[in-house]
Design a protein around this motif. Structure first.
Motif, short mmCIF file in Angstrom:
data_model
loop_
_atom_site.label_atom_id
_atom_site.label_comp_id
_atom_site.label_asym_id
_atom_site.label_seq_id
_atom_site.Cartn_x
_atom_site.Cartn_y
_atom_site.Cartn_z
N ILE A 181 0.85 -1.20 0.00
CA ILE A 181 0.00 0.00 0.00
C ILE A 181 0.88 1.24 0.00
CG2 ILE A 181 -1.65 1.32 1.37
CD1 ILE A 181 -2.81 -1.37 2.31
N PHE A 182 1.91 1.25 0.86
CA PHE A 182 2.81 2.40 0.91
C PHE A 182 3.60 2.55 -0.38
CE2 PHE A 182 2.51 1.32 5.53
CZ PHE A 182 1.76 2.44 5.88
N ARG A 183 4.03 1.43 -0.95
CA ARG A 183 4.78 1.48 -2.20
C ARG A 183 3.90 2.04 -3.32
NH1 ARG A 183 5.99 -3.99 -3.82
NH2 ARG A 183 4.13 -3.79 -5.08
N ASP A 184 2.65 1.61 -3.38
CA ASP A 184 1.74 2.11 -4.41
C ASP A 184 1.49 3.60 -4.23
OD1 ASP A 184 1.59 -0.42 -5.42
OD2 ASP A 184 -0.36 -0.89 -4.52
N ALA A 185 1.30 4.04 -3.00
CA ALA A 185 1.08 5.47 -2.74
C ALA A 185 2.31 6.27 -3.15
CB ALA A 185 0.76 5.70 -1.27
N PHE A 186 3.50 5.77 -2.83
CA PHE A 186 4.72 6.47 -3.22
C PHE A 186 4.85 6.55 -4.74
CE2 PHE A 186 9.21 6.21 -4.46
CZ PHE A 186 9.65 7.41 -3.94
N LEU A 187 4.52 5.48 -5.44
CA LEU A 187 4.62 5.50 -6.90
C LEU A 187 3.64 6.49 -7.52
CD1 LEU A 187 5.09 1.72 -7.73
CD2 LEU A 187 6.77 3.55 -7.90
N VAL A 188 2.44 6.61 -6.95
CA VAL A 188 1.46 7.57 -7.47
C VAL A 188 1.96 8.99 -7.25
CG1 VAL A 188 -0.86 8.50 -7.09
CG2 VAL A 188 -0.53 6.04 -7.26
N ILE A 189 2.47 9.28 -6.07
CA ILE A 189 2.99 10.62 -5.78
C ILE A 189 4.18 10.94 -6.68
CG2 ILE A 189 4.15 12.02 -4.02
CD1 ILE A 189 2.33 10.60 -1.97
N ALA A 190 5.06 9.96 -6.89
CA ALA A 190 6.22 10.17 -7.76
C ALA A 190 5.77 10.43 -9.20
CB ALA A 190 7.15 8.97 -7.70
N ALA A 191 4.76 9.74 -9.67
CA ALA A 191 4.27 9.95 -11.03
C ALA A 191 3.66 11.34 -11.19
CB ALA A 191 3.23 8.88 -11.39
N ILE A 192 2.92 11.79 -10.18
CA ILE A 192 2.33 13.13 -10.23
C ILE A 192 3.43 14.19 -10.24
CG2 ILE A 192 0.95 14.81 -8.92
CD1 ILE A 192 -0.78 12.41 -8.03
N LEU A 193 4.44 14.04 -9.39
CA LEU A 193 5.55 15.00 -9.37
C LEU A 193 6.32 15.00 -10.69
CD1 LEU A 193 6.94 14.51 -5.76
CD2 LEU A 193 5.66 16.46 -6.66
N PHE A 194 6.50 13.85 -11.27
CA PHE A 194 7.19 13.77 -12.56
C PHE A 194 6.39 14.49 -13.64
CE2 PHE A 194 8.04 11.57 -16.61
CZ PHE A 194 9.40 11.83 -16.71
N PHE A 195 5.07 14.31 -13.63
CA PHE A 195 4.21 14.98 -14.61
C PHE A 195 4.29 16.50 -14.44
CE2 PHE A 195 0.01 16.78 -15.68
CZ PHE A 195 0.00 16.49 -17.04
N VAL A 196 4.22 16.97 -13.19
CA VAL A 196 4.30 18.41 -12.93
C VAL A 196 5.65 18.95 -13.38
CG1 VAL A 196 4.38 20.13 -11.08
CG2 VAL A 196 2.59 18.39 -11.09
N LEU A 197 6.72 18.22 -13.12
CA LEU A 197 8.05 18.63 -13.55
C LEU A 197 8.14 18.71 -15.07
CD1 LEU A 197 10.97 19.28 -12.67
CD2 LEU A 197 11.44 16.84 -12.96
N VAL B 199 5.64 19.30 -17.18
CA VAL B 199 4.86 20.47 -17.60
C VAL B 199 5.64 21.74 -17.33
CG1 VAL B 199 2.76 21.81 -17.12
CG2 VAL B 199 2.63 19.33 -17.36
N TYR B 200 6.28 21.84 -16.18
CA TYR B 200 7.09 23.00 -15.84
C TYR B 200 8.24 23.17 -16.82
CZ TYR B 200 10.25 26.04 -13.26
OH TYR B 200 11.08 27.06 -12.91
N ALA B 201 8.93 22.09 -17.13
CA ALA B 201 10.05 22.15 -18.08
C ALA B 201 9.56 22.56 -19.46
CB ALA B 201 10.76 20.81 -18.14
N PHE B 202 8.42 22.06 -19.88
CA PHE B 202 7.87 22.43 -21.18
C PHE B 202 7.61 23.93 -21.27
CE2 PHE B 202 4.04 23.20 -23.76
CZ PHE B 202 4.51 22.80 -25.01
N PHE B 203 6.91 24.46 -20.26
CA PHE B 203 6.62 25.90 -20.28
C PHE B 203 7.89 26.73 -20.10
CE2 PHE B 203 2.19 24.62 -19.12
CZ PHE B 203 1.60 25.16 -20.26
N TYR B 204 8.82 26.28 -19.29
CA TYR B 204 10.07 27.03 -19.09
C TYR B 204 10.85 27.12 -20.40
CZ TYR B 204 14.73 28.22 -17.49
OH TYR B 204 15.95 28.83 -17.34
N LEU B 205 10.94 26.03 -21.11
CA LEU B 205 11.69 26.05 -22.37
C LEU B 205 10.97 26.88 -23.42
CD1 LEU B 205 12.88 22.35 -22.55
CD2 LEU B 205 14.24 24.37 -22.01
N ASN B 206 9.66 26.81 -23.49
CA ASN B 206 8.93 27.61 -24.47
C ASN B 206 9.01 29.10 -24.16
OD1 ASN B 206 8.17 25.58 -26.15
ND2 ASN B 206 6.18 25.26 -25.20
N LEU B 207 8.86 29.48 -22.92
CA LEU B 207 8.90 30.89 -22.56
C LEU B 207 10.31 31.46 -22.66
CD1 LEU B 207 6.46 31.00 -19.53
CD2 LEU B 207 6.04 31.77 -21.86
#
Length: 84
Positions: free
Chosen positions: A47-63, A65-73
């Motif tokens: 359960i803890f491993r699954d929760a950690f993987l979900v949080i890591a995936a969300i952080l990776f997605f946000v990163l 998106v941030y990199a995409f906008f940073y490079l475009n701007l």
């Protein structure tokens, strides 16, 4: 009509399961308890491993998106600067 002894023959799978069940009775209570506790610990850790993987995936997605906008701007700002 069916044969009388048709139900007496068992499948090899059923015989195998019966042998496994007999072996399980031979184990002591301490061994069975240890096996049960180990299985519960493994279940709880997953359960803890699954929760950690979900949080890591969300952080990776946000990163990403941030990199995409940073490079475009950053490239748009460099293009807008006049060289005059």
């Amino acid at each position: 009509m069916g044969k009388k002894d048709a139900g007496a023959t068992k499948l090899p799978v059923d015989q195998y399961r019966k042998q496994i069940g007999k072996q399980d009775y031979k184990k002591t209570k301490s061994v069975l308890k240890a096996t049960r506790l180990k299985a519960e610990a493994k279940k709880n850790s997953s359960i803890f491993r699954d929760a950690f993987l979900v949080i890591a995936a969300i952080l990776f997605f946000v990163l990403c998106v941030y990199a995409f906008f940073y490079l475009n701007l950053s490239t748009e700002i460099n293009l807008d600067v006049d060289m005059d």
